[in-house]
Structure formats: C-alpha cells, structure tokens
Design a protein around this motif. Structure first.
Motif, PDB file in Angstrom:
ATOM      1  N   PHE A 128     169.341  23.640  58.356  1.00 45.86           N
ATOM      2  CA  PHE A 128     168.195  22.758  58.551  1.00 45.86           C
ATOM      3  C   PHE A 128     167.288  22.787  57.327  1.00 45.86           C
ATOM      4  CE2 PHE A 128     169.649  23.413  62.812  1.00 45.86           C
ATOM      5  CZ  PHE A 128     169.452  22.175  63.409  1.00 45.86           C
ATOM      6  N   GLY A 129     166.705  21.622  57.033  1.00 44.41           N
ATOM      7  CA  GLY A 129     165.860  21.506  55.855  1.00 44.41           C
ATOM      8  C   GLY A 129     166.708  21.386  54.606  1.00 44.41           C
ATOM      9  N   HIS A 130     166.083  20.905  53.548  1.00 41.96           N
ATOM     10  CA  HIS A 130     166.801  20.749  52.283  1.00 41.96           C
ATOM     11  C   HIS A 130     165.807  20.718  51.138  1.00 41.96           C
ATOM     12  CE1 HIS A 130     169.467  19.086  49.200  1.00 41.96           C
ATOM     13  NE2 HIS A 130     170.458  19.494  49.960  1.00 41.96           N
ATOM     14  N   ARG A 131     166.206  21.268  50.031  1.00 43.23           N
ATOM     15  CA  ARG A 131     165.347  21.335  48.848  1.00 43.23           C
ATOM     16  C   ARG A 131     164.944  19.941  48.368  1.00 43.23           C
ATOM     17  NH1 ARG A 131     165.207  25.644  45.145  1.00 43.23           N
ATOM     18  NH2 ARG A 131     163.656  25.234  43.533  1.00 43.23           N
ATOM     19  N   GLY A 174     160.016  19.467  62.705  1.00 48.20           N
ATOM     20  CA  GLY A 174     160.075  18.387  61.732  1.00 48.20           C
ATOM     21  C   GLY A 174     161.149  18.560  60.682  1.00 48.20           C
ATOM     22  N   LEU A 175     162.082  19.479  60.924  1.00 42.35           N
ATOM     23  CA  LEU A 175     163.141  19.755  59.950  1.00 42.35           C
ATOM     24  C   LEU A 175     164.423  19.002  60.332  1.00 42.35           C
ATOM     25  CD1 LEU A 175     162.828  23.616  59.396  1.00 42.35           C
ATOM     26  CD2 LEU A 175     162.245  21.814  57.762  1.00 42.35           C
ATOM     27  N   PRO A 176     164.909  18.144  59.451  1.00 45.34           N
ATOM     28  CA  PRO A 176     166.185  17.487  59.739  1.00 45.34           C
ATOM     29  C   PRO A 176     167.341  18.434  59.451  1.00 45.34           C
ATOM     30  CG  PRO A 176     165.410  16.831  57.577  1.00 45.34           C
ATOM     31  CD  PRO A 176     164.335  17.728  58.157  1.00 45.34           C
ATOM     32  N   ASP A 177     168.451  18.236  60.144  1.00 47.58           N
ATOM     33  CA  ASP A 177     169.640  19.011  59.818  1.00 47.58           C
ATOM     34  C   ASP A 177     170.226  18.486  58.517  1.00 47.58           C
ATOM     35  OD1 ASP A 177     170.311  16.653  61.510  1.00 47.58           O
ATOM     36  OD2 ASP A 177     172.366  17.247  61.067  1.00 47.58           O
ATOM     37  N   ASN A 178     170.892  19.356  57.764  1.00 45.32           N
ATOM     38  CA  ASN A 178     171.610  18.916  56.577  1.00 45.32           C
ATOM     39  C   ASN A 178     173.106  18.902  56.881  1.00 45.32           C
ATOM     40  OD1 ASN A 178     172.652  21.625  55.985  1.00 45.32           O
ATOM     41  ND2 ASN A 178     170.554  22.109  55.334  1.00 45.32           N
ATOM     42  N   ILE A 179     173.910  18.475  55.938  1.00 49.99           N
ATOM     43  CA  ILE A 179     175.345  18.298  56.176  1.00 49.99           C
ATOM     44  C   ILE A 179     176.031  19.593  56.596  1.00 49.99           C
ATOM     45  CG2 ILE A 179     175.830  18.588  53.718  1.00 49.99           C
ATOM     46  CD1 ILE A 179     177.823  16.549  56.370  1.00 49.99           C
ATOM     47  N   ASP A 180     175.470  20.741  56.217  1.00 48.21           N
ATOM     48  CA  ASP A 180     176.127  22.003  56.545  1.00 48.21           C
ATOM     49  C   ASP A 180     176.122  22.306  58.039  1.00 48.21           C
ATOM     50  OD1 ASP A 180     176.840  22.764  53.925  1.00 48.21           O
ATOM     51  OD2 ASP A 180     174.781  23.365  53.531  1.00 48.21           O
ATOM     52  N   ASP A 187     177.754  19.305  71.983  1.00 50.24           N
ATOM     53  CA  ASP A 187     176.531  19.150  72.771  1.00 50.24           C
ATOM     54  C   ASP A 187     175.492  20.196  72.397  1.00 50.24           C
ATOM     55  OD1 ASP A 187     177.783  17.069  74.090  1.00 50.24           O
ATOM     56  OD2 ASP A 187     178.467  18.334  75.760  1.00 50.24           O
ATOM     57  N   ILE A 188     175.947  21.438  72.178  1.00 53.41           N
ATOM     58  CA  ILE A 188     175.033  22.513  71.776  1.00 53.41           C
ATOM     59  C   ILE A 188     174.431  22.200  70.408  1.00 53.41           C
ATOM     60  CG2 ILE A 188     174.927  24.932  71.058  1.00 53.41           C
ATOM     61  CD1 ILE A 188     177.046  25.512  73.232  1.00 53.41           C
ATOM     62  N   ALA A 189     175.268  21.804  69.465  1.00 49.68           N
ATOM     63  CA  ALA A 189     174.782  21.503  68.118  1.00 49.68           C
ATOM     64  C   ALA A 189     173.798  20.339  68.137  1.00 49.68           C
ATOM     65  CB  ALA A 189     175.963  21.187  67.198  1.00 49.68           C
ATOM     66  N   ALA A 190     174.104  19.300  68.903  1.00 50.87           N
ATOM     67  CA  ALA A 190     173.220  18.147  68.976  1.00 50.87           C
ATOM     68  C   ALA A 190     171.869  18.511  69.594  1.00 50.87           C
ATOM     69  CB  ALA A 190     173.886  17.029  69.772  1.00 50.87           C
ATOM     70  N   ALA A 191     171.900  19.353  70.619  1.00 48.62           N
ATOM     71  CA  ALA A 191     170.653  19.763  71.273  1.00 48.62           C
ATOM     72  C   ALA A 191     169.781  20.596  70.338  1.00 48.62           C
ATOM     73  CB  ALA A 191     170.965  20.546  72.547  1.00 48.62           C
ATOM     74  N   VAL A 192     170.411  21.506  69.596  1.00 57.52           N
ATOM     75  CA  VAL A 192     169.671  22.313  68.626  1.00 57.52           C
ATOM     76  C   VAL A 192     169.103  21.420  67.528  1.00 57.52           C
ATOM     77  CG1 VAL A 192     169.883  24.110  66.871  1.00 57.52           C
ATOM     78  CG2 VAL A 192     170.984  24.410  69.096  1.00 57.52           C
ATOM     79  N   ARG A 193     169.918  20.498  67.040  1.00 60.69           N
ATOM     80  CA  ARG A 193     169.462  19.546  66.011  1.00 60.69           C
ATOM     81  C   ARG A 193     168.208  18.804  66.475  1.00 60.69           C
ATOM     82  NH1 ARG A 193     173.106  14.476  65.973  1.00 60.69           N
ATOM     83  NH2 ARG A 193     172.018  14.332  67.965  1.00 60.69           N
ATOM     84  N   ASP A 194     168.249  18.271  67.691  1.00 61.12           N
ATOM     85  CA  ASP A 194     167.136  17.478  68.187  1.00 61.12           C
ATOM     86  C   ASP A 194     165.883  18.323  68.393  1.00 61.12           C
ATOM     87  OD1 ASP A 194     168.873  15.342  68.152  1.00 61.12           O
ATOM     88  OD2 ASP A 194     169.282  15.406  70.309  1.00 61.12           O
ATOM     89  N   LYS A 195     166.058  19.553  68.862  1.00 60.62           N
ATOM     90  CA  LYS A 195     164.911  20.415  69.120  1.00 60.62           C
ATOM     91  C   LYS A 195     164.223  20.833  67.817  1.00 60.62           C
ATOM     92  CE  LYS A 195     163.568  24.706  71.513  1.00 60.62           C
ATOM     93  NZ  LYS A 195     162.597  24.058  72.428  1.00 60.62           N
ATOM     94  N   VAL A 196     165.019  21.220  66.832  1.00 58.98           N
ATOM     95  CA  VAL A 196     164.440  21.652  65.561  1.00 58.98           C
ATOM     96  C   VAL A 196     163.717  20.492  64.885  1.00 58.98           C
ATOM     97  CG1 VAL A 196     164.947  22.553  63.260  1.00 58.98           C
ATOM     98  CG2 VAL A 196     166.142  23.480  65.248  1.00 58.98           C
TER      99      VAL A 196
END
Length: 369
Positions: free
Chosen positions: A251-254, A299-305, A285-294
């Motif tokens: 999450f987050g990116h430089r 306010g941190l978007p997920d990055n490609i990793d 489903d777990i990854a998507a839920a974590v992505r949305d919550k963070v």
C-alpha cells in the motif's frame, strides 16, 4: 532530500510515471500495453523506441527463443549453486557467468544482441537451477512456447499453461518492465555511466532489486493475505495494525499518491485467475476487503505488489520466485536505460552533505589515550 526524494537526477525519453498522465512507456499507456500486446512487443518498444511491426516482432522473438539454451559451463555453475541459495543470488551469479563466456564488445556494438540473449536466458537460469536442485534432473530448455510468458510457466511447471495464465503472466511482465528512476534502474544507470558492460549493469540491477524495500513486496503481501481464514479475521487484524501504527506491505507508493495505474489491471487479472479449479476465491475476497478498508480509512491506495503476489500464487509459482520474475521483466527497462545512458554519457557522481568531525590534528599511536 532524504533518499533523493524530489531530486531530478537526469533526463530520459523512456518512461513517465506520476506526472499526471499515469504510467507510459515511450508515450504508450500501460493499460493498452499490458492488455493488448505481448511482452516481447513491449520489450522491443523500450529498447528501440517504437512498437515493432509483424516482421520486426518475429525476428526479435526468434533471437529471444535462440537465447534460451545455455552453455554447458553456465549449466555447471547453476548445478554448483546450493539448493539453499536465494534465487536472486542464483540469477545474479548466472548472469555474471554468462558475461564471462559471452562478453559484450568494448564499443557496445552488439548491445542489442546481448540483451535479447539475456531476455531468453533469464527464465532458463531459474528453471534449470530449480529442476536440478528441486527435482534432481536436468531440464530440457527447448520448448514450443513462443512467448516468454508461456515459456516461464511451461518450463517451470512442466505442463502446458492455460490461456488465462499466459495472459496474466504476459501482463505482469509488462506491468513490471519499466518504472523510470526507481532504485534498481538508477543503480543500473550509475553502472552504465562508468561505461561498464551490460552484464555488470544487469547484475547491479539484480542486486538492488533483491532488497525487500524494492523487489520483495509482493512476497510479503501474499504472505499477509494467506494467514487469514476469512474477511472478518483479516479486517480485525488490519484494525490492530492501524492501532499499532504498523505498515501493510503493498500500500502507498513513493510516486503515486492517488492510484497506481497498474493496480486496476492487477485486480482484473486476479479476479480472472480466482476462477481456476486450483484457486481459492476467498483469497481474492480477503485482498479486496483489505484494499478497500486501507483506502477508506487511511487514504492509501494499493500498489501493483498487493494483488501481484496473489496473481503469482494463483498460478502456483513458488513465493521466492516472484522477484526473479521481476528480473525477467525489468531487464528490458534496465537495458533501455543503460543504452540511453551510455549513448549520451556523463558519469553519475553526486555530492554528499558532510556531517562528520571538523578538521583535526593527527595523533600518533604512542600518544593516544
């Protein structure tokens, strides 16, 4: 200036990222390249400045395919590297070995031949070492798979990959192929600026990429997702991490503050792969839920990793091989930058801000307390 943040360290015509227009390779949007081309087209674009026509692509692919076979001496080096070695060290050592046997010309006149050779050889380094040490056999490096994506999957798992897997691998190779002056690319350019050979540039990049703050994020991200049995358990752990002010990898990116333009493509690929018989849709489903919550709470978007690790997991690739796959992709970007640096060169030698003691008198060892 910590970490050279905000410092413009040079000029390049290869890539733009975080400049208000997403991520572009030589002016082409990453979404178009990842979903509408084969990785070989993208590698050609990065190295030559333009997308290939059908004939140019065919000739380029032939050279890469011819590069898959390895000299006996390189195979012997791979056999001698212990099974306990980190795969990134395997890739680095094999690259150096090939450079000893097939050195680049001192005037760099064969630099394109060397990088196409390496684009073919990089997957072979990994699959040959893997099968020798994991399965006790010498794998045949000849394959009917014409693409790098298909070759990696077919030789690593020794079965014909599914079309959805080849699509995902091809897209991942493209998504990771280039990213401006990131740590490994900048290190590679420093090596190139000394007018060193392409193999040294590649091993510099590999060594820098090995660090967990650069190349290993997707390994950590999938490890995080795999520890949970359901969405509720994952979200509870995220709350506890927030309370302890700990980071979640992926999450987050430089560079990207609002959106990593590669991430929506990663979401799509993972969503398609979750339908495989061997996949566990719950992980998506777990990854998507974590992505949305963070995103919602921090306010941190997920990055490609973050979804990248899940994509490789769904393709049943060993976790320690995720970063070597990064090499097979980013090598095209590294080489493009090395070529660009050497063509209009001035050695990269920045200054530092000195924080040590003021000048002082030398005391001989007999008079030191």
């Amino acid at each position: 200036m910590s970490g050279l943040a905000g410092v413009t360290a040079g000029q390049s015509a290869i890539c733009t990222c975080g400049l208000g227009n997403g991520l572009n390779y030589r002016g082409y949007d990453i979404a178009d390249l990842a979903l509408k081309t084969d990785f070989e087209e993208v590698a050609y674009l990065l190295l030559n400045g333009e997308l290939p026509n059908k004939h140019e692509l065919k000739m380029f692919q032939r050279k890469i395919i011819a590069g898959r076979e390895l000299p006996i001496s390189v195979k012997n080096v791979l056999k001698s590297i212990p099974a306990s070695s980190h795969p990134m060290d395997v890739m680095k050592t094999a690259t150096s070995a090939l450079g000893c046997i097939e050195p680049e010309a001192e005037d760099f006149s064969d630099q394109m031949d060397k990088i196409t050779r390496l684009l073919g050889a990089f997957p072979s380094f990994l699959v040959y070492w893997h099968h020798w040490h994991k399965n006790g056999k010498e794998i045949d490096l000849i394959s009917d798979e014409t693409t790098i994506a298909g070759y990696i999957l077919e030789r690593l798992k020794e079965k014909k990959p599914l079309d959805v897997e080849v699509k995902a691998m091809n897209a991942m190779l493209t998504l990771y192929a280039e990213h401006e002056f990131n740590a490994s690319t900048f290190a590679n350019r420093i090596t190139a600026s000394t007018l060193s050979d392409i193999y040294s540039c590649m091993t510099t990049g590999i060594g820098t990429l090995k660090g967990p703050l650069h190349g290993g994020a997707n390994e950590v991200a999938i490890k995080f997702v795999l520890q949970f049995s359901d969405v509720n358990e994952a979200l509870k752990e995220v709350d506890e991490l927030f309370a302890r002010k700990e980071k979640i990898m992926g999450f987050g990116h430089r560079v990207y503050r609002e959106l990593d333009p590669r991430s929506p493509i990663g979401h799509q690929l993972a969503d398609e792969l979750k339908e495989l018989e061997t996949s566990d849709p719950k992980l998506y489903d777990i990854a998507a839920a974590v992505r949305d919550k963070v995103k919602a709470e921090k306010g941190l978007p997920d990055n490609i990793d973050f979804f990248g690790g899940l994509i490789y997991h769904y393709m049943e690739i060993e976790r320690l091989y995720y970063t070597p796959l990064f090499i097979m992709s980013r090598a095209a970007g590294w080489a493009a930058h090395a070529f660009e640096q050497r063509a209009n060169n001035r050695i990269i030698r920045p200054s530092s801000e000195y924080t040590g003691p003021e000048p002082r008198e030398f005391v001989s060892i007999e008079d030191r307390a």
